[in-house]
Design an enzyme around this catalytic site. Structure first.
Site, PDB file in Angstrom:
ATOM      1  N   ARG A 164      95.173  30.690  12.196  1.00 29.73           N
ATOM      2  CA  ARG A 164      95.704  31.683  13.154  1.00 29.73           C
ATOM      3  C   ARG A 164      94.993  31.581  14.514  1.00 29.73           C
ATOM      4  O   ARG A 164      94.701  32.596  15.151  1.00 29.73           O
ATOM      5  CB  ARG A 164      95.536  33.109  12.612  1.00 29.73           C
ATOM      6  CG  ARG A 164      96.380  33.439  11.396  1.00 29.73           C
ATOM      7  CD  ARG A 164      97.876  33.333  11.718  1.00 29.73           C
ATOM      8  NE  ARG A 164      98.667  33.940  10.674  1.00 29.73           N
ATOM      9  CZ  ARG A 164      99.068  33.287   9.587  1.00 29.73           C
ATOM     10  NH1 ARG A 164      98.753  32.019   9.417  1.00 29.73           N
ATOM     11  NH2 ARG A 164      99.813  33.913   8.689  1.00 29.73           N
ATOM     12  N   SER A 237     101.632  40.400   9.566  1.00 29.63           N
ATOM     13  CA  SER A 237     100.218  40.690   9.286  1.00 29.63           C
ATOM     14  C   SER A 237      99.550  41.232  10.545  1.00 29.63           C
ATOM     15  O   SER A 237      99.569  40.574  11.579  1.00 29.63           O
ATOM     16  CB  SER A 237      99.475  39.420   8.884  1.00 29.63           C
ATOM     17  OG  SER A 237     100.045  38.866   7.735  1.00 29.63           O
ATOM     18  N   GLU A 333      95.110  40.347  14.157  1.00 34.09           N
ATOM     19  CA  GLU A 333      95.821  39.096  14.383  1.00 34.09           C
ATOM     20  C   GLU A 333      96.819  39.264  15.526  1.00 34.09           C
ATOM     21  O   GLU A 333      97.192  38.317  16.204  1.00 34.09           O
ATOM     22  CB  GLU A 333      96.531  38.741  13.065  1.00 34.09           C
ATOM     23  CG  GLU A 333      97.006  37.337  12.950  1.00 34.09           C
ATOM     24  CD  GLU A 333      98.476  37.280  12.674  1.00 34.09           C
ATOM     25  OE1 GLU A 333      99.239  37.563  13.616  1.00 34.09           O
ATOM     26  OE2 GLU A 333      98.849  36.945  11.549  1.00 34.09           O
TER      27      GLU A 333
HETATM   28  N1  EPU Z   1      97.211  41.493  -1.705  1.00 34.94           N
HETATM   29  C1  EPU Z   1      96.879  42.716  -2.232  1.00 34.94           C
HETATM   30  N2  EPU Z   1      97.434  43.825  -1.657  1.00 34.94           N
HETATM   31  C2  EPU Z   1      98.296  43.760  -0.625  1.00 34.94           C
HETATM   32  C3  EPU Z   1      98.625  42.487  -0.091  1.00 34.94           C
HETATM   33  C4  EPU Z   1      98.061  41.363  -0.648  1.00 34.94           C
HETATM   34  O1  EPU Z   1      96.131  42.845  -3.173  1.00 34.94           O
HETATM   35  O2  EPU Z   1      98.769  44.811  -0.177  1.00 34.94           O
HETATM   36  C5  EPU Z   1      96.665  40.284  -2.365  1.00 34.94           C
HETATM   37  C6  EPU Z   1      97.744  39.677  -3.248  1.00 34.94           C
HETATM   38  O3  EPU Z   1      97.533  40.057  -4.561  1.00 34.94           O
HETATM   39  C7  EPU Z   1      97.583  38.193  -3.095  1.00 34.94           C
HETATM   40  C8  EPU Z   1      96.720  38.024  -1.876  1.00 34.94           C
HETATM   41  O4  EPU Z   1      96.353  39.309  -1.399  1.00 34.94           O
HETATM   42  O5  EPU Z   1      96.926  37.661  -4.180  1.00 34.94           O
HETATM   43  C9  EPU Z   1      97.485  37.267  -0.813  1.00 34.94           C
HETATM   44  O6  EPU Z   1      98.678  37.991  -0.509  1.00 34.94           O
HETATM   45  P1  EPU Z   1      99.952  37.288   0.164  1.00 34.94           P
HETATM   46  O7  EPU Z   1     100.358  36.113  -0.608  1.00 34.94           O
HETATM   47  O8  EPU Z   1     100.964  38.350   0.431  1.00 34.94           O
HETATM   48  O9  EPU Z   1      99.396  36.725   1.516  1.00 34.94           O
HETATM   49  P2  EPU Z   1      98.441  37.327   2.618  1.00 34.94           P
HETATM   50  O10 EPU Z   1      97.144  36.607   2.596  1.00 34.94           O
HETATM   51  O11 EPU Z   1      98.394  38.813   2.520  1.00 34.94           O
HETATM   52  C10 EPU Z   1      99.153  35.559   4.382  1.00 34.94           C
HETATM   53  C11 EPU Z   1      99.640  35.521   5.790  1.00 34.94           C
HETATM   54  C12 EPU Z   1     101.108  35.882   5.849  1.00 34.94           C
HETATM   55  C13 EPU Z   1     101.887  34.902   4.993  1.00 34.94           C
HETATM   56  C14 EPU Z   1     101.347  34.980   3.572  1.00 34.94           C
HETATM   57  C15 EPU Z   1     101.998  33.975   2.635  1.00 34.94           C
HETATM   58  C16 EPU Z   1      97.698  36.033   7.152  1.00 34.94           C
HETATM   59  C17 EPU Z   1      97.043  36.998   8.055  1.00 34.94           C
HETATM   60  N3  EPU Z   1      98.864  36.409   6.626  1.00 34.94           N
HETATM   61  O12 EPU Z   1      99.225  36.921   3.948  1.00 34.94           O
HETATM   62  O13 EPU Z   1     101.540  35.729   7.189  1.00 34.94           O
HETATM   63  O14 EPU Z   1     103.276  35.189   5.003  1.00 34.94           O
HETATM   64  O15 EPU Z   1      99.927  34.701   3.580  1.00 34.94           O
HETATM   65  O16 EPU Z   1     101.459  32.720   2.816  1.00 34.94           O
HETATM   66  O17 EPU Z   1      97.166  34.944   6.917  1.00 34.94           O
HETATM   67  C18 EPU Z   1     101.878  36.872   9.238  1.00 34.94           C
HETATM   68  O18 EPU Z   1     101.015  36.152   9.714  1.00 34.94           O
HETATM   69  O19 EPU Z   1     102.473  37.747   9.924  1.00 34.94           O
HETATM   70  C19 EPU Z   1     102.211  36.751   7.828  1.00 34.94           C
HETATM   71  C20 EPU Z   1     103.067  37.558   7.246  1.00 34.94           C
END
Ligand code: EPU
Length: 337
Positions: A164, A237, A333
């Site tokens: 990012r 995010s 972000e």
């Molecule tokens: N999780 C929780 N609670 C929540 C959300 C997530 O416990 O409310 C845990 C989930 O269990 C999961 C882990 O966090 O194991 C990762 O969650 P997720 O796959 O939804 O991905 P993320 O790390 O929360 C990142 C990106 C997203 C992208 C997803 C999928 C960042 C800041 N965000 O989110 O990007 O779609 O991975 O790859 O890196 C964006 O940048 O706007 C965005 C949506």
């Protein structure tokens, strides 16, 4: 060039906050960009570049000339047996570009389906999802360097891409991206290791997925998990997933056995910020017009007429409680104006 004056930016950013810009113009070509920058010089006004405003939080009136990037065009510049090279205008809609490539059978960005925003904004925060980052497909970027007043073609290595992050974020407001050159694969190796993608393909009993299957899986996951900015104001995010040291991770793990994290090197871990926020009790919490999205705690939403300042204040409360509970400082972000 005569800009429109005192215009509402509500339709031009995905949080949908009521905020005005003193001056506004659309940029359809490199020539129109140069005239707009000349206008700024003559009138001693700053500029603010806007794609589709999907990663932007406005906390105050914009006393600047807003440059809404609308440079269009997808041009094939070269093709080999295995790859295709495309030059794309900064104002193209990102998902439209992804769909175009998927339909043509050109792979590399299908995991980035349905990410809101424009092609020109994609490299700034090196958009990423489901195991893929846009930097993997970028070759060059054509931008106007406002410090030196000249056009530059930056190679991918010059762009200093990270999680990012990029040169364009580090040197904020210096470069105005007008064109992005991509290299996509004609026999792509699909990236379907991410748990959620594998699950969808399994549920749909797809054993040998096509580019379109992967794109559709991502679209399904995103629509189920993330709020549609056309219906509920948000910017995806709101925070980055923080990086912590191995020692800090091990200490946290003792007290929080189910903490979500993965190693990124021998000495560092990336933590799931969504998990931290959820475990501070924020998931689904509403305060007036603002809330923490009920299906993904990393997303802050504007349910109605919330202001940018209210959203910023809400995010400060989240940062503070995560810091108090876990000793980890979340970084935003979203771009704050
Ligand atoms: N999780 C929780 N609670 C929540 C959300 C997530 O416990 O409310 C845990 C989930 O269990 C999961 C882990 O966090 O194991 C990762 O969650 P997720 O796959 O939804 O991905 P993320 O790390 O929360 C990142 C990106 C997203 C992208 C997803 C999928 C960042 C800041 N965000 O989110 O990007 O779609 O991975 O790859 O890196 C964006 O940048 O706007 C965005 C949506």
């Amino acid at each position: 060039m005569t800009p429109t004056q005192n215009i509402s930016l509500k339709p031009f950013h995905s949080f949908g906050c009521e905020v005005n810009a003193a001056y506004f113009t659309t940029i359809e070509s490199s020539q129109s960009l140069e005239s707009a920058l000349d206008w700024c010089k003559q009138h001693n006004k700053p500029f603010l570049v806007l794609g589709s405003g999907s990663n932007m939080l406005f906390t105050k009136q914009v006393d600047a000339l807003v440059l809404k990037m609308e440079i269009k065009g997808i041009q094939k510049t070269n093709e080999t047996a295995s790859a295709v090279y495309l030059s794309v205008g900064a104002g193209e809609n990102w998902h439209h570009f992804v769909s175009y490539c998927v339909q043509k059978g050109w792979g590399g960005i299908e995991n980035l389906s349905l990410i809101p925003g424009t092609v020109g904004a994609a490299p700034i925060q090196n958009i990423g999802a489901y195991g893929v980052e846009v930097k993997e497909t970028i070759e060059n970027i054509t931008a106007y360097d406002t410090h030196n007043g000249e056009w530059v073609k930056l190679n991918k290595l010059d762009c200093d891409f990270g999680y990012r992050n990029s040169l364009f974020k580090k040197e904020k407001n210096r470069y105005i991206i007008c064109k992005v050159d991509f290299c996509l694969q004609k026999q792509p190796k699909l990236r379907i290791d991410y748990g959620a993608i594998r699950e969808v393909l399994h549920q749909k009993e797809i054993q040998n997925p096509s580019l379109e299957d992967v794109s559709n899986a991502v679209i399904l996951i995103r629509t189920q998990k993330l709020p549609d900015p056309k219906k509920i104001g948000n910017a995806g995010s709101f925070f980055k997933n923080p990086t912590i040291s191995k020692e800090q991770f091990e200490a946290l793990k003792i007290k929080n056995d189910d903490i979500m994290a993965f190693p990124i090197s021998d000495i560092a871990y990336k933590l799931a910020a969504g998990w931290l926020i959820e475990h501070c009790g924020w998931k689904g919490v509403k305060k007036g017009n603002i809330g923490c999205y009920e299906k993904q705690a990393l997303v802050i939403v504007n349910y109605g007429n919330g202001t940018g300042q209210e959203i910023l204040d809400f995010s400060k409360e989240i940062i503070q409680s995560v810091l108090e509970k876990f000793g980890v400082e979340l970084e935003r972000e979203v771009n704050i104006y």
